[in-house]
Design an enzyme around this catalytic site. Structure first.
Site, PDB file in Angstrom:
ATOM      1  N   TYR A 172      -2.636  -4.543  13.897  1.00  0.00           N
ATOM      2  CA  TYR A 172      -3.210  -4.928  14.777  1.00  0.00           C
ATOM      3  C   TYR A 172      -3.015  -6.186  15.770  1.00  0.00           C
ATOM      4  O   TYR A 172      -2.321  -6.879  15.353  1.00  0.00           O
ATOM      5  CB  TYR A 172      -4.958  -4.535  14.803  1.00  0.00           C
ATOM      6  CG  TYR A 172      -5.519  -5.919  14.162  1.00  0.00           C
ATOM      7  CD1 TYR A 172      -5.360  -6.389  12.778  1.00  0.00           C
ATOM      8  CD2 TYR A 172      -6.447  -6.943  14.800  1.00  0.00           C
ATOM      9  CE1 TYR A 172      -5.950  -7.618  12.206  1.00  0.00           C
ATOM     10  CE2 TYR A 172      -7.063  -7.751  14.500  1.00  0.00           C
ATOM     11  CZ  TYR A 172      -6.784  -8.264  13.249  1.00  0.00           C
ATOM     12  OH  TYR A 172      -7.339  -9.526  12.685  1.00  0.00           O
TER      13      TYR A 172
ATOM     14  N   ARG B 125       4.887 -10.198  17.588  1.00  0.00           N
ATOM     15  CA  ARG B 125       4.161 -10.287  16.550  1.00  0.00           C
ATOM     16  C   ARG B 125       3.773  -8.680  16.102  1.00  0.00           C
ATOM     17  O   ARG B 125       4.204  -8.717  14.801  1.00  0.00           O
ATOM     18  CB  ARG B 125       2.898 -11.055  16.459  1.00  0.00           C
ATOM     19  CG  ARG B 125       2.328 -11.316  15.221  1.00  0.00           C
ATOM     20  CD  ARG B 125       1.139 -12.382  15.242  1.00  0.00           C
ATOM     21  NE  ARG B 125       0.166 -11.983  15.870  1.00  0.00           N
ATOM     22  CZ  ARG B 125      -1.104 -12.843  16.163  1.00  0.00           C
ATOM     23  NH1 ARG B 125      -0.968 -13.927  15.809  1.00  0.00           N
ATOM     24  NH2 ARG B 125      -1.869 -12.278  16.672  1.00  0.00           N
TER      25      ARG B 125
ATOM     26  N   ARG C 267      -4.665  12.334   1.216  1.00  0.00           N
ATOM     27  CA  ARG C 267      -4.692  10.870   0.500  1.00  0.00           C
ATOM     28  C   ARG C 267      -3.690  10.899  -0.449  1.00  0.00           C
ATOM     29  O   ARG C 267      -3.863  11.248  -1.794  1.00  0.00           O
ATOM     30  CB  ARG C 267      -6.061  10.888   0.059  1.00  0.00           C
ATOM     31  CG  ARG C 267      -6.452   9.293  -0.210  1.00  0.00           C
ATOM     32  CD  ARG C 267      -7.970   9.062  -0.697  1.00  0.00           C
ATOM     33  NE  ARG C 267      -8.143   7.714  -0.894  1.00  0.00           N
ATOM     34  CZ  ARG C 267      -7.629   7.171  -2.288  1.00  0.00           C
ATOM     35  NH1 ARG C 267      -6.812   7.906  -3.113  1.00  0.00           N
ATOM     36  NH2 ARG C 267      -7.662   5.667  -2.439  1.00  0.00           N
TER      37      ARG C 267
ATOM     38  N   HIS D  22      -1.171   7.337  -2.029  1.00  0.00           N
ATOM     39  CA  HIS D  22      -0.849   5.929  -1.907  1.00  0.00           C
ATOM     40  C   HIS D  22       0.557   5.856  -1.142  1.00  0.00           C
ATOM     41  O   HIS D  22       0.681   5.158  -0.101  1.00  0.00           O
ATOM     42  CB  HIS D  22      -0.721   5.233  -2.976  1.00  0.00           C
ATOM     43  CG  HIS D  22      -2.225   4.912  -3.583  1.00  0.00           C
ATOM     44  ND1 HIS D  22      -3.197   5.570  -4.013  1.00  0.00           N
ATOM     45  CD2 HIS D  22      -2.706   3.583  -3.767  1.00  0.00           C
ATOM     46  CE1 HIS D  22      -4.366   5.269  -4.467  1.00  0.00           C
ATOM     47  NE2 HIS D  22      -3.889   3.800  -4.192  1.00  0.00           N
TER      48      HIS D  22
ATOM     49  N   LYS E 166      -0.175  -9.236  10.365  1.00  0.00           N
ATOM     50  CA  LYS E 166      -1.430  -9.134  10.830  1.00  0.00           C
ATOM     51  C   LYS E 166      -2.122  -7.468  10.570  1.00  0.00           C
ATOM     52  O   LYS E 166      -1.903  -6.657  11.348  1.00  0.00           O
ATOM     53  CB  LYS E 166      -1.523  -9.331  12.716  1.00  0.00           C
ATOM     54  CG  LYS E 166      -2.886  -9.440  12.804  1.00  0.00           C
ATOM     55  CD  LYS E 166      -2.794 -10.018  14.476  1.00  0.00           C
ATOM     56  CE  LYS E 166      -4.118 -10.522  15.032  1.00  0.00           C
ATOM     57  NZ  LYS E 166      -5.152 -11.086  14.434  1.00  0.00           N
TER      58      LYS E 166
ATOM     59  N   GLU F  86      -6.322 -21.631   6.126  1.00  0.00           N
ATOM     60  CA  GLU F  86      -6.699 -21.359   7.685  1.00  0.00           C
ATOM     61  C   GLU F  86      -8.246 -20.585   7.742  1.00  0.00           C
ATOM     62  O   GLU F  86      -8.742 -20.514   6.566  1.00  0.00           O
ATOM     63  CB  GLU F  86      -5.574 -20.292   8.202  1.00  0.00           C
ATOM     64  CG  GLU F  86      -5.667 -18.836   7.391  1.00  0.00           C
ATOM     65  CD  GLU F  86      -4.864 -17.717   8.144  1.00  0.00           C
ATOM     66  OE1 GLU F  86      -4.469 -17.922   9.452  1.00  0.00           O
ATOM     67  OE2 GLU F  86      -4.532 -16.815   7.489  1.00  0.00           O
TER      68      GLU F  86
ATOM     69  N   LEU G 110      -1.634 -16.488   8.837  1.00  0.00           N
ATOM     70  CA  LEU G 110      -1.126 -15.828  10.116  1.00  0.00           C
ATOM     71  C   LEU G 110      -0.642 -16.693  11.281  1.00  0.00           C
ATOM     72  O   LEU G 110      -1.339 -17.796  11.595  1.00  0.00           O
ATOM     73  CB  LEU G 110      -2.222 -14.955  10.825  1.00  0.00           C
ATOM     74  CG  LEU G 110      -1.685 -14.131  11.993  1.00  0.00           C
ATOM     75  CD1 LEU G 110      -1.092 -13.001  11.459  1.00  0.00           C
ATOM     76  CD2 LEU G 110      -2.870 -13.521  13.022  1.00  0.00           C
TER      77      LEU G 110
END
Ligand code: PMP
Length: 273
Positions: A30, A49, A97, A99, A143, A175, A199
């Protein structure tokens, strides 16, 4: 209106599948992008990014960066966004579903806008932060929407009457839960190196640019909580909080008011908006 892949759809008509891999595995990436007076701040850097995050988790974006840029610009215009944010995410799509990655790589892109004023009160008056162990995985440079460690860290701040939690890994300050962290000592800026433990914030990059312009040393170097307690100034940075002074860390006062270097950086930052 919400952007879903290449369509603009009213919110009530958006349906996310229960087998979306973002929903089940946090398998997605995101960006949060700032908009000031209808103008997008540092869109190209956010998209670079995003492209990097996609590559690192082997996610195929559903359209080119240029097309994403056009869609985001249109979304802001359609929603008449003045000052606020664009939340933008891409998941690895919908599949039974398992993995392992699905064979049909059809990622799902969603984006929406929210009106949000600049947090001017805290930008001017500063905040208190607390600290906790950094329990996140070892790829904090990506991210990803898989944010449980960050969520628990932020909740820790709220439960301790603080605004942000600064995380510590092996005695090194990394951070915030959703921000980068800086200290000022003897006129120099110190922040954690941009490696896999943090990040690399777009706002952090802007601070680096400003520091270079003003001849303030920007030093990417590990430091401990003890060094934070001895700092002259401290602040956090992010797209939504900009450059926000930190006046208190746990029970230790760093400064009684926002420091001179912090204020100088804030002043230069607002010239860029
Ligand atoms: N670190 C983390 C963990 C974050 O979530 C954020 C906010 N996206 C940042 C740093 C700051 O990044 P940016 O300046 O790009 O918003």
């Amino acid at each position: 209106m919400i952007l879903v892949n290449d369509q603009f759809i009213p919110r009530e008509n958006v349906h996310i599948d229960i087998e979306d891999r973002g929903y089940q595995f946090g398998d997605g990436i995101y960006e949060v992008i700032r908009v000031y007076d209808g103008k997008i701040f540092r869109l190209d850097q956010h998209l670079l990014r995003l492209e990097r995050s996609a590559k690192e988790i082997k996610l195929v974006l559903p359209m080119s960066i240029q097309e994403i840029k056009e869609k985001i610009t249109k979304l802001i215009a359609i929603n008449n966004l003045s000052t606020g944010i664009v939340y933008f995410q891409v998941t690895r799509g919908v599949a039974p579903r398992e993995h392992s990655f699905p064979n049909n790589r059809v990622s799902v892109l969603t984006a929406y806008t929210t009106e949000k004023e600049r947090p001017l009160d805290k930008i001017q008056n500063g905040i208190k932060v607390v600290t906790t162990e950094d329990i996140r995985w070892l790829r904090c440079d990506i991210k990803t929407i898989n944010l449980l460690g960050n969520v628990l860290a932020k909740q820790f701040a709220i439960e301790n009457q603080a605004d942000e939690t600064i995380q510590i890994r092996n005695n090194i300050v990394t951070e915030g839960s959703s921000s980068n962290f800086f200290i000022v000592k003897n006129g120099n800026l110190y922040t954690h190196p941009a490696n896999n433990f943090i990040l690399k914030g777009i706002t952090r990059d802007v601070v680096e640019e400003i520091a270079q312009k003003l001849g303030i040393k920007f030093i990417e170097q590990e430091f401990s909580l003890n060094e934070v307690y001895k700092a002259d100034e401290a602040f956090i940075t992010s797209t939504t909080v900009e450059i926000m002074p930190v006046l208190q860390v746990n029970d230790t006062k760093i400064s009684h008011q926002p420091g001179q270097i912090t204020k100088t950086l804030q002043n230069e930052f607002s010239k860029l908006l």
